[in-house]
Design a protein around this motif. Structure first.
Motif, PDB file in Angstrom:
ATOM      1  N   PHE B 293       5.688   0.126  -8.698  1.00  0.00           N
ATOM      2  CA  PHE B 293       6.635  -0.355  -8.095  1.00  0.00           C
ATOM      3  C   PHE B 293       7.769  -0.880  -8.735  1.00  0.00           C
ATOM      4  O   PHE B 293       8.897  -1.478  -8.208  1.00  0.00           O
ATOM      5  CB  PHE B 293       6.067  -1.617  -6.939  1.00  0.00           C
ATOM      6  N   HIS B 294       7.469  -1.337  -9.962  1.00  0.00           N
ATOM      7  CA  HIS B 294       8.457  -1.947 -10.897  1.00  0.00           C
ATOM      8  C   HIS B 294       9.247  -1.242 -12.027  1.00  0.00           C
ATOM      9  O   HIS B 294       8.322  -0.284 -12.597  1.00  0.00           O
ATOM     10  CB  HIS B 294       8.159  -3.458 -11.082  1.00  0.00           C
ATOM     11  N   LEU B 295      10.506  -1.723 -12.528  1.00  0.00           N
ATOM     12  CA  LEU B 295      10.795  -0.971 -13.880  1.00  0.00           C
ATOM     13  C   LEU B 295      11.129  -2.215 -14.689  1.00  0.00           C
ATOM     14  O   LEU B 295      11.921  -2.817 -14.359  1.00  0.00           O
ATOM     15  CB  LEU B 295      12.129  -0.068 -13.802  1.00  0.00           C
ATOM     16  N   LYS B 296      10.384  -2.455 -15.717  1.00  0.00           N
ATOM     17  CA  LYS B 296      10.626  -3.576 -16.780  1.00  0.00           C
ATOM     18  C   LYS B 296      10.618  -4.747 -15.987  1.00  0.00           C
ATOM     19  O   LYS B 296      10.016  -5.121 -15.114  1.00  0.00           O
ATOM     20  CB  LYS B 296      11.905  -3.307 -17.637  1.00  0.00           C
ATOM     21  N   SER B 297      11.465  -5.710 -16.174  1.00  0.00           N
ATOM     22  CA  SER B 297      11.808  -7.005 -15.587  1.00  0.00           C
ATOM     23  C   SER B 297      13.159  -7.040 -14.640  1.00  0.00           C
ATOM     24  O   SER B 297      13.833  -8.064 -14.433  1.00  0.00           O
ATOM     25  CB  SER B 297      11.778  -8.188 -16.371  1.00  0.00           C
ATOM     26  N   ARG B 298      13.406  -5.684 -14.147  1.00  0.00           N
ATOM     27  CA  ARG B 298      14.890  -5.685 -13.676  1.00  0.00           C
ATOM     28  C   ARG B 298      14.889  -5.011 -12.426  1.00  0.00           C
ATOM     29  O   ARG B 298      15.930  -5.176 -11.723  1.00  0.00           O
ATOM     30  CB  ARG B 298      15.832  -4.617 -14.550  1.00  0.00           C
ATOM     31  N   CYS B 299      13.885  -4.359 -11.952  1.00  0.00           N
ATOM     32  CA  CYS B 299      13.882  -3.621 -10.740  1.00  0.00           C
ATOM     33  C   CYS B 299      12.801  -3.497  -9.986  1.00  0.00           C
ATOM     34  O   CYS B 299      11.564  -3.236 -10.733  1.00  0.00           O
ATOM     35  CB  CYS B 299      14.557  -2.355 -10.936  1.00  0.00           C
ATOM     36  N   VAL B 300      12.474  -3.804  -8.738  1.00  0.00           N
ATOM     37  CA  VAL B 300      11.271  -3.702  -8.112  1.00  0.00           C
ATOM     38  C   VAL B 300      11.651  -3.055  -6.515  1.00  0.00           C
ATOM     39  O   VAL B 300      12.669  -3.422  -6.179  1.00  0.00           O
ATOM     40  CB  VAL B 300      10.551  -5.084  -8.125  1.00  0.00           C
ATOM     41  N   LEU B 301      10.601  -2.318  -6.175  1.00  0.00           N
ATOM     42  CA  LEU B 301      10.657  -1.855  -4.674  1.00  0.00           C
ATOM     43  C   LEU B 301       9.650  -2.337  -3.893  1.00  0.00           C
ATOM     44  O   LEU B 301       8.581  -2.826  -4.210  1.00  0.00           O
ATOM     45  CB  LEU B 301      10.031  -0.194  -4.721  1.00  0.00           C
ATOM     46  N   MET B 302       9.945  -2.659  -2.660  1.00  0.00           N
ATOM     47  CA  MET B 302       9.449  -3.418  -1.527  1.00  0.00           C
ATOM     48  C   MET B 302       9.685  -2.434  -0.208  1.00  0.00           C
ATOM     49  O   MET B 302      10.591  -1.969   0.042  1.00  0.00           O
ATOM     50  CB  MET B 302       9.547  -4.989  -1.252  1.00  0.00           C
ATOM     51  N   GLY B 303       8.532  -2.824   0.599  1.00  0.00           N
ATOM     52  CA  GLY B 303       8.873  -2.289   2.017  1.00  0.00           C
ATOM     53  C   GLY B 303       8.459  -0.742   1.940  1.00  0.00           C
ATOM     54  O   GLY B 303       7.805  -0.181   1.087  1.00  0.00           O
ATOM     55  N   ASP B 304       9.092  -0.116   2.783  1.00  0.00           N
ATOM     56  CA  ASP B 304       8.962   1.353   3.200  1.00  0.00           C
ATOM     57  C   ASP B 304       9.646   1.935   1.828  1.00  0.00           C
ATOM     58  O   ASP B 304       9.056   3.327   1.435  1.00  0.00           O
ATOM     59  CB  ASP B 304       9.916   1.986   4.194  1.00  0.00           C
ATOM     60  N   GLU B 344       2.819  -7.844 -12.413  1.00  0.00           N
ATOM     61  CA  GLU B 344       1.641  -8.392 -11.845  1.00  0.00           C
ATOM     62  C   GLU B 344       1.963  -7.960 -10.176  1.00  0.00           C
ATOM     63  O   GLU B 344       0.863  -7.543  -9.386  1.00  0.00           O
ATOM     64  CB  GLU B 344       1.970  -9.824 -11.701  1.00  0.00           C
ATOM     65  N   PHE B 345       3.096  -7.911  -9.386  1.00  0.00           N
ATOM     66  CA  PHE B 345       3.473  -7.341  -8.163  1.00  0.00           C
ATOM     67  C   PHE B 345       2.907  -5.747  -8.326  1.00  0.00           C
ATOM     68  O   PHE B 345       2.157  -5.459  -7.190  1.00  0.00           O
ATOM     69  CB  PHE B 345       4.873  -7.428  -7.908  1.00  0.00           C
ATOM     70  N   SER B 346       3.326  -5.340  -9.163  1.00  0.00           N
ATOM     71  CA  SER B 346       2.689  -3.693  -9.099  1.00  0.00           C
ATOM     72  C   SER B 346       1.389  -3.485  -9.213  1.00  0.00           C
ATOM     73  O   SER B 346       0.681  -2.913  -8.348  1.00  0.00           O
ATOM     74  CB  SER B 346       3.198  -2.786 -10.339  1.00  0.00           C
ATOM     75  N   ARG B 347       0.846  -4.312 -10.284  1.00  0.00           N
ATOM     76  CA  ARG B 347      -0.853  -4.160 -10.445  1.00  0.00           C
ATOM     77  C   ARG B 347      -1.463  -4.563  -8.986  1.00  0.00           C
ATOM     78  O   ARG B 347      -2.448  -4.175  -8.709  1.00  0.00           O
ATOM     79  CB  ARG B 347      -1.272  -5.040 -11.483  1.00  0.00           C
ATOM     80  N   PHE B 348      -0.882  -5.782  -8.603  1.00  0.00           N
ATOM     81  CA  PHE B 348      -1.574  -6.432  -7.343  1.00  0.00           C
ATOM     82  C   PHE B 348      -1.428  -5.756  -5.936  1.00  0.00           C
ATOM     83  O   PHE B 348      -2.397  -5.247  -5.217  1.00  0.00           O
ATOM     84  CB  PHE B 348      -1.273  -7.794  -7.187  1.00  0.00           C
ATOM     85  N   ARG B 349      -0.200  -5.205  -5.887  1.00  0.00           N
ATOM     86  CA  ARG B 349       0.099  -4.335  -4.470  1.00  0.00           C
ATOM     87  C   ARG B 349      -0.278  -3.126  -4.599  1.00  0.00           C
ATOM     88  O   ARG B 349      -0.342  -2.742  -3.308  1.00  0.00           O
ATOM     89  CB  ARG B 349       1.612  -5.077  -4.289  1.00  0.00           C
TER      90      ARG B 349
END
Lengths: 478, 478
Positions: B293-304, B344-349
């Motif tokens: 869901f993420h790229l490095k420490s700069r970008c993250v996706l959420m929701g749909d 951690e968000f990617s790993r967990f979610r």
């Protein structure tokens, strides 16, 4: 469609790689006006090869497609036959697993030379033209309109009756289809990457036996090597990225090779190994599935653009070439009518492309791990035995995929059925052997075996003796 | 990160829909500089709603996220509680399947009003701003640079410390991540589409019981209806596209409804049905998975943008809102450090998003088919009975997903385990019942039962009598 109609029809092929160039030949033979747009410059003029590529293994499906456009003999003459796998054990011991019968082999082919030959073949047709250095920037697949940009940076619009996307795993044509409703798509990177190394010629000759695909299977990773015409070998190391990341210095690499591929070190050369390993990082391997392959009667995907697969069954190019052949067969069947051909191509080809995609992932496990196990060798021997006994009923998976045009998804179904038959047969066989063992033991211990056994003293012995003999023969037969 | 560092950090949220607006509130509360870019105009100013949308069902996870930013009570007060499913049989007979205990319910919510309230909430933070009519045209997720274009058509570059892609199923941010190596992605359209219809108020009141989710399950397709605040219901018909395509005229539609949803015709109105059905074609339903869901420490996706799911578990919005809550909890844990939070968000979610995606596909089968079967009713009754007995050990799947924050993937694991327990229990119970039956039969036929049975005449009767009583209670308990 009559012949003057066909001559007025314009087909645009996006991508002048292997599948694009072959497809252009097929379509030019049908008298369509064919334009191939290739983003890169003409590789026949380029002085250095850009990027790397996993060696190609040409087999039956690819050869049949080349045969249809009259190029088979020319291409085959430039390939190196590989008659089986040569397994390199940790100890340096080598053993051969033939791919099929004595007359069956696959061919190690240079991607670059093949592509050059195919491009030259396209240009023999007066109604076909390859436009190099022309990148697709816009695509309206529903209306058959594309925009390409060349080195002059001026966009050029092109309209046509059919767009064929042969532009590889990262297809630009496909990204336009993806925006259309109900287009299913998946891309998956396997956790393993690959890295290419070279075994140079030794005293002007091959440093290993050239007519085999060399494998160093090490369970969670593996190295393979295929011979090149110029007496060298291209080695490819497939390994989890995290393992690659552990090797940070030349001495890490050397220690790793000493532990796992000791016999390859003198072949590659200690110094070259330490240097070449760090020329490029390990490259990812992608597996792409999509559905459908076409949009209305205007646009269709073939080759890696439709189904990028991992390289472990050596079927990437062969499946792409078979796409062209299948499409050509459908054009015959439907009298060049795109509106019938395109939906039928999707319907027919998608289950096969999904099947070879799954088989290619499976074959990585077989290559890196199974080939070392006695169960695999037993299974292979039984398959070869049954194939010799019933050549059209019982065909080993590898033979169906590599040496036949049995549809990939049918090959999977037959493989599952054959495995079931073998497993059941082994159960029965095992039970009979056990019963035989008990009978022989009882006969040995007691000079007068139990009453009901006494009735079959000679036939019984004979039966179990024969069963044992057959099973030993099966084991030895490869 | 100390507070002055935080105030200097700039976060860009792409998309001002439900998840984007909620996320902006969470981040603004942490004192980041928050800019939301939304391609559409401000829906609070728009006179007509564009497009349609499946009704929303707000449940525990979504409510917990709203609670964390202090909006729960306000939103809940605008929702209509739904305490269970009301099943409409072919004959017009209705039956209720409660969702949980008497105090548990989900809420039918207007997407538009919720979005308006959330945007207004964002604007209460002086450090947050929503930019409407600004479309993302370029995105460099690695360097935190985006380019947006407004109505003046002049591209505007924005740099930031973090880009959060909340731009829905067809996310533009995600298309930029897809180009990066080792980004796994799949989009799948189910073969079914949906169409919305309306049941208007009857004499200024609800035409059906408002506090239930109405379902007309018809095995291969279904219709549902959720109440709106203005006393109407929004019906959604889910059906294979090929079935939709068979209905070409108003009379086709009317005949189809007479056959399958006869009780809904007077509610929708014969004329309105014939007209509304052809206002818009059936809409597709997409299921999207990606990783990471993420790229490095700069970008993250959420929701749909990270996990578009089919609507059959009513968890699309709730999962998206829980994304924001989980991210907020991680920001607490890692002291606002993006370089720790994002991986951690990617790993967990990711496992949870894959789980709710699969569960949502499964629940379509449950809703359109299982709810009508006696096996399902028996299973549901047993689950409710065991849940009452052991509230924390044995929790029905629906309760775990809808009324708890048990991680989705853990809910799946527990569900499989619980099913195994129930099935084994039923086997044992069935065997005991059969033995009891045999015992009673033998006692009835022969005044003097078999010797070994005679030893437990009274206790035996009593035992089987009790077993029968318990099983009847279980069946009646819902």
């Amino acid at each position: 469609m009559d012949s003057s109609d066909i001559e007025r029809k314009r087909v645009v092929v996006i991508g002048g790689g292997l599948v694009g160039a072959l497809n252009a030949c097929f379509l030019a033979r049908r008298n369509f006006q064919v334009d191939v747009y290739e983003a890169r410059e003409d590789i026949r003029l380029a002085t250095s090869a850009r990027g790397r590529s996993i060696n190609l293994a040409l087999s039956y499906r690819g050869r049949q497609a080349l045969k249809a456009i009259g190029l088979e003999d020319q291409i085959v003459s430039q390939g190196i036959p590989m008659r089986g796998r040569m397994i390199h054990n940790l100890s340096g011991k080598k053993s051969v697993l033939p791919y099929g019968t004595n007359s069956q082999y696959i061919l190690s082919i240079s991607r670059k030379n093949l592509n050059k030959d195919l491009l030259t073949a396209v240009e023999t047709y007066p109604n076909a033209k390859v436009h190099f250095g022309q990148r697709l920037v816009k695509c309206n697949p529903e209306e058959g309109r594309i925009t390409v940009v060349g080195s002059n940076k001026i966009p050029k619009d092109v309209t046509c009756d059919l767009i064929i996307g042969c532009d590889g795993a990262h297809s630009a044509v496909r990204t336009h289809l993806m925006k259309k409703p109900r287009f299913d798509y998946s891309q998956r990177y396997i956790p393993h990457g690959y890295m290419e190394l070279t075994i140079p010629p030794r005293n002007g000759a091959y440093a290993m036996e050239p007519n085999y695909l060399h494998i160093w299977p090490r369970h969670t990773f593996m190295m393979i090597a295929l011979a090149n015409m110029e007496k060298s070998f291209t080695c490819t190391l497939f390994m989890p990225f995290e393992e690659f990341e552990k090797l940070r210095t030349s001495s890490d690499v050397l220690n790793f090779f000493k532990e796992y591929f000791p016999d390859s070190i003198p072949l590659i050369g200690e110094q070259a190994l330490g240097e070449d390993f760090f020329l490029l990082p390990a490259q990812p391997l992608i597996s792409i599935k999509c559905s459908s392959f076409h949009l209305k009667s205007r646009c269709v995907l073939m080759g890696d653009a439709a189904h990028a697969i991992v390289p472990f069954f050596g079927q990437g190019m062969n499946a792409g070439f078979e796409d062209c052949l299948v499409f050509d067969e459908l054009m015959d069947k439907f009298n060049n009518d795109f509106s019938l051909c395109l939906p039928e191509f999707s319907r027919f080809r998608i289950p096969d492309s999904h099947a070879i995609s799954d088989l290619s992932l499976y074959n990585y496990i077989e290559m890196r791990s199974h080939v070392n196990s006695w169960q695999f060798l037993l299974q292979t021997s039984i398959e070869r035995f049954l194939h010799a006994l019933m050549p059209s009923t019982f065909i080993p998976l590898y033979t169906m995929v590599t040496f036949s045009r049995i549809r990939y998804h049918e090959a999977v179904l037959r493989w599952h059925w054959q495995n079931k038959v073998i497993n059941r047969g082994l159960c029965v066989f095992g039970s009979l052997m056990a019963m035989g063992g008990v009978y022989l033991l009882v006969s040995y211990i007691s000079p007068r075996p139990l009453g009901y056994l006494r009735r079959l003293p000679w036939t019984g012995n004979r039966f179990f003796w024969n069963m044992g003999r057959i099973s030993l023969q099966t084991l030895r037969s490869h």
